[in-house]
Design a protein around this motif. Sequence first.
Motif, PDB file in Angstrom:
ATOM      1  N   ASP A  17       0.851  -1.184   0.000  1.00 19.65           N
ATOM      2  CA  ASP A  17       0.000   0.000   0.000  1.00 19.65           C
ATOM      3  C   ASP A  17       0.892   1.241   0.000  1.00 19.65           C
ATOM      4  N   SER A  19       0.240   4.244  -0.109  1.00 19.61           N
ATOM      5  CA  SER A  19      -0.242   5.368   0.698  1.00 19.61           C
ATOM      6  C   SER A  19       0.261   5.298   2.137  1.00 19.61           C
ATOM      7  N   ARG A  20       0.774   4.158   2.561  1.00 16.68           N
ATOM      8  CA  ARG A  20       1.289   4.003   3.928  1.00 16.68           C
ATOM      9  C   ARG A  20       2.807   4.069   3.977  1.00 16.68           C
ATOM     10  N   ARG A  22       4.903   6.277   4.436  1.00 13.35           N
ATOM     11  CA  ARG A  22       5.491   7.107   5.482  1.00 13.35           C
ATOM     12  C   ARG A  22       5.354   6.480   6.867  1.00 13.35           C
ATOM     13  N   GLU A  23       4.536   5.451   6.988  1.00 15.41           N
ATOM     14  CA  GLU A  23       4.234   4.870   8.290  1.00 15.41           C
ATOM     15  C   GLU A  23       5.072   3.653   8.638  1.00 15.41           C
ATOM     16  N   GLY A  24       5.869   3.150   7.742  1.00 14.37           N
ATOM     17  CA  GLY A  24       6.619   1.937   8.033  1.00 14.37           C
ATOM     18  C   GLY A  24       7.808   1.775   7.124  1.00 14.37           C
ATOM     19  N   SER A  25       8.519   0.689   7.357  1.00 16.42           N
ATOM     20  CA  SER A  25       9.729   0.422   6.577  1.00 16.42           C
ATOM     21  C   SER A  25       9.560  -0.748   5.616  1.00 16.42           C
TER      22      SER A  25
END
Length: 65
Positions: A17, A19-20, A22-25
Motif C-alpha cells: 500500500d 499510501s502508507r 510514510r508509516e513503516g519500513s
Amino acid sequence: LGEDAVARLFQPFFMADASRAREGSGLGLAIARHLLERMGGSIEARLEDRDGAPWLVFRIALPAA
C-alpha cells in the motif's frame, strides 16, 4: 492488492500500500518470516474471495513443542 503483490509481501522493504509508505519500513513481514523459519515454522499469504471481496489470509505453522 493483487496476486503479484501477495507474492512479494515477505520481501524486505516491499510495501503493498503505497499510501502508507510514510508509516513503516516494509520490514515487518520479512522479519516475521525469518523468525518463524528460525523456529522451524513457516508463514504464507494468499488472497481469498469472500462474498466477492478479496481478503488477505495468512497461514502460520510452527512445529509441536
